[in-house]
Write a protein that holds these residues in place. Structure first.
Motif, short mmCIF file in Angstrom:
data_model
loop_
_atom_site.label_atom_id
_atom_site.label_comp_id
_atom_site.label_asym_id
_atom_site.label_seq_id
_atom_site.Cartn_x
_atom_site.Cartn_y
_atom_site.Cartn_z
N ARG A 280 0.80 -1.23 0.00
CA ARG A 280 0.00 0.00 0.00
C ARG A 280 0.83 1.28 0.00
O ARG A 280 0.29 2.36 -0.16
CB ARG A 280 -0.96 0.02 1.21
N VAL A 281 2.14 1.19 0.20
CA VAL A 281 2.99 2.39 0.25
C VAL A 281 3.51 2.71 -1.15
O VAL A 281 4.30 1.95 -1.72
CB VAL A 281 4.16 2.21 1.23
N THR A 282 3.08 3.81 -1.71
CA THR A 282 3.49 4.21 -3.06
C THR A 282 4.62 5.23 -3.05
O THR A 282 5.42 5.30 -3.99
CB THR A 282 2.30 4.79 -3.83
N GLU A 283 4.72 6.03 -2.00
CA GLU A 283 5.74 7.07 -1.91
C GLU A 283 7.13 6.44 -1.79
O GLU A 283 7.38 5.62 -0.90
CB GLU A 283 5.48 7.97 -0.70
N GLY A 284 8.04 6.81 -2.68
CA GLY A 284 9.40 6.28 -2.65
C GLY A 284 9.52 4.82 -3.03
O GLY A 284 10.55 4.20 -2.79
N ASN A 285 8.47 4.26 -3.64
CA ASN A 285 8.48 2.86 -4.04
C ASN A 285 9.25 2.73 -5.35
O ASN A 285 8.77 3.13 -6.41
CB ASN A 285 7.04 2.36 -4.20
N GLY A 286 10.46 2.17 -5.27
CA GLY A 286 11.33 2.07 -6.43
C GLY A 286 10.78 1.19 -7.54
O GLY A 286 11.05 1.43 -8.72
N LEU A 287 10.00 0.17 -7.18
CA LEU A 287 9.46 -0.74 -8.19
C LEU A 287 8.37 -0.06 -9.02
O LEU A 287 8.35 -0.17 -10.24
CB LEU A 287 8.92 -2.00 -7.53
N LEU A 288 7.46 0.65 -8.34
CA LEU A 288 6.41 1.37 -9.06
C LEU A 288 7.01 2.47 -9.93
O LEU A 288 6.59 2.68 -11.08
CB LEU A 288 5.41 1.97 -8.08
N ALA A 289 8.01 3.17 -9.38
CA ALA A 289 8.67 4.24 -10.15
C ALA A 289 9.35 3.67 -11.39
O ALA A 289 9.35 4.30 -12.45
CB ALA A 289 9.68 4.97 -9.27
N PHE A 290 9.90 2.48 -11.25
CA PHE A 290 10.59 1.86 -12.38
C PHE A 290 9.59 1.52 -13.50
O PHE A 290 9.89 1.70 -14.68
CB PHE A 290 11.31 0.59 -11.93
N VAL A 291 8.42 1.06 -13.12
CA VAL A 291 7.39 0.80 -14.12
C VAL A 291 6.98 2.10 -14.81
O VAL A 291 6.87 2.17 -16.04
CB VAL A 291 6.15 0.11 -13.49
N LYS B 206 -1.15 6.16 -13.28
CA LYS B 206 -2.12 6.58 -12.27
C LYS B 206 -2.92 5.41 -11.73
O LYS B 206 -3.05 5.23 -10.51
CB LYS B 206 -3.06 7.64 -12.84
N GLN B 207 -3.49 4.57 -12.62
CA GLN B 207 -4.29 3.43 -12.17
C GLN B 207 -3.44 2.42 -11.40
O GLN B 207 -3.89 1.81 -10.44
CB GLN B 207 -4.95 2.75 -13.37
N MET B 208 -2.19 2.25 -11.81
CA MET B 208 -1.29 1.32 -11.12
C MET B 208 -1.07 1.76 -9.68
O MET B 208 -1.12 0.94 -8.75
CB MET B 208 0.04 1.23 -11.87
N TYR B 209 -0.82 3.04 -9.48
CA TYR B 209 -0.60 3.57 -8.12
C TYR B 209 -1.86 3.42 -7.26
O TYR B 209 -1.78 3.06 -6.08
CB TYR B 209 -0.17 5.03 -8.18
N GLU B 210 -3.02 3.66 -7.86
CA GLU B 210 -4.27 3.52 -7.12
C GLU B 210 -4.50 2.06 -6.72
O GLU B 210 -4.89 1.77 -5.58
CB GLU B 210 -5.45 4.02 -7.96
N ASP B 211 -4.26 1.14 -7.63
CA ASP B 211 -4.44 -0.29 -7.33
C ASP B 211 -3.48 -0.75 -6.26
O ASP B 211 -3.82 -1.58 -5.40
CB ASP B 211 -4.24 -1.13 -8.59
N TYR B 212 -2.26 -0.21 -6.28
CA TYR B 212 -1.28 -0.61 -5.26
C TYR B 212 -1.70 -0.09 -3.88
O TYR B 212 -1.60 -0.79 -2.88
CB TYR B 212 0.11 -0.09 -5.62
#
Length: 398
Positions: A253-264, A296-302
């Motif tokens: 649930r943590v999106t801030e500073g998430n290196g994996l999401l940022a990489f996507v 945007k949708q990826m971050y919301e789903d996470y």
């Protein structure tokens, strides 16, 4: 084919950037009817990692917008930055960078014949350039030079003078490469701001600056060439990539500073678009896959636990292995690249283990003169019997 309108070209140039300094300079160049000239520089220190796909994506977009792009392999900068690259290895590392950056750009569909690679040492030792280093050094204070390089050059309490020269050289490169724009990451911002102030002091014109976001590392913070745990090397094996991604920090649930999401967001989605189909696919057991075309949708789903670390990590590993496969194949097919790699990044010398010398403590018995003989030639067996008898007598007396 380059977009035909000024607006289309500007949209490609500015896409996914964090900030643009002096955008009017770019517009003036486009209005003049010529192609903007951009340079991106990289100090040839540690081995490039997958975070380099972020600038590679932008370089592809610059080319698509009809820009003239120069890649500066900053070998002298690498040496000046607190000896991160020993002078004996600088030339070999510059060659390694040219190999790996070329193949990385090919992997995302960039026609590399449009690019121009320049080694910093090819012009930074000329009399004119060196004289400008002296001139700029005379009008820039120690405080301002240190501040400009604060996020780029390694700082220490008793830093070498070379760290103060580093930003001076980088700013002069804009003039000597004859560009309109310098492109770099967020950690370059203070240098870019200094360039606006310093170049006019020598009578040179200001340039525009394009600032790219920095992708967080696998363990949070900046993805760094010098931190093995924070990065994925462009030549890492599929097994290594899978292992590093599996160990990456990714709290649910943590999106801030998430290196994996940022990489996507900054690598996998843009590179898939360059390759013809912009999407990031996440397979799910006995369910329809999650398919993302926008971050945007990826971050919301996470954040809502529709997308979990357990789903994200294998999907990211699979996509990254596919993206880097052409680079590994090119390396395996190039003996020259392999030879350069060994020279540029020689394996560390193994330290010889010290063999612990066993100290001879001897015995409490007299040293034997020769086989079977004790001290003064008395047979050892007789000497031992006499010692035993003497010890028994002392016991009785006590």
């Amino acid at each position: 084919m380059a977009p035909q309108t000024k607006e289309e070209r500007l949209a490609l140039i500015n896409e996914n950037l964090e900030e643009v300094l002096d955008p009017q300079i770019i517009e003036e160049v486009l209005d003049s009817g010529r192609n903007p000239k951009i340079y991106w520089g990289t100090a040839t220190t540690g081995r490039p990692h997958c975070g380099y796909f972020v600038p590679a994506t932008k370089i592809a977009q610059f080319l698509a917008a009809g820009c003239e792009v120069t890649i500066l392999l900053a070998d002298i900068h690498a040496f000046l930055d607190n000896l991160k690259a020993p002078i004996e290895l600088v030339n070999q590392r510059a060659k390694y960078y040219e190999f790996v950056i070329t193949e990385m750009l090919k992997a995302v569909g960039v026609a590399t014949e449009q690019l121009k690679f320049i080694h910093g040492s090819s012009f930074q030792k000329s009399p004119e350039y060196v004289m400008d280093v002296y001139r700029l050094s005379s009008v820039v204070s120690e405080h301002d030079a240190k501040r400009a390089g604060a996020e780029t050059v390694k700082q220490s309490n008793n830093a070498p003078l070379s760290g103060l020269l580093y930003p001076i050289l980088q700013i002069l490169d804009e003039e000597y490469l004859d560009v309109d724009i310098q492109f770099g990451g967020r950690d370059q911002r203070k240098l870019f701001v200094a360039a606006k102030d310093w170049l006019p002091k020598l009578g040179y014109r200001e340039r525009a600056h394009l600032i790219n976001p920095m992708v967080p590392g696998l363990q949070g913070g900046k993805m760094s060439s010098s931190d093995e745990d924070s990065k994925i090397d462009l030549l890492d094996s599929p097994e290594t990539i899978t292992k590093k991604v599996r160990k990456a920090e990714a709290a649910p649930r943590v999106t801030e500073g998430n290196g994996l999401l940022a990489f996507v967001e900054y690598v996998l989605l843009p590179t898939s678009a360059l390759l013809g189909q912009k999407e990031f696919r996440v397979e799910r057991h006995e369910q329809e896959p999650l398919v993302y075309t926008e971050p945007k949708q990826m971050y919301e789903d996470y954040a809502n636990e529709v997308l979990t670390p357990q789903l994200l990590k294998p999907a990211l590993s699979k996509a990254l292995i596919a993206l880097t496969a052409p680079i590994r194949a090119a390396f395996e097919a190039s003996p020259e690249w392999q030879e350069v790699t060994t020279k540029a990044y020689p394996p560390p010398e193994e330290k010889k283990k010290k063999v612990k010398k066993v100290k001879n403590k001897g015995t409490h018995y007299p040293v034997r003169k020769k086989d079977g003989q004790g001290q003064d030639g008395v047979p050892a067996a007789e000497q031992q019997a006499a010692q035993n008898q003497e010890a028994g007598s002392e016991t009785q007396a006590a």
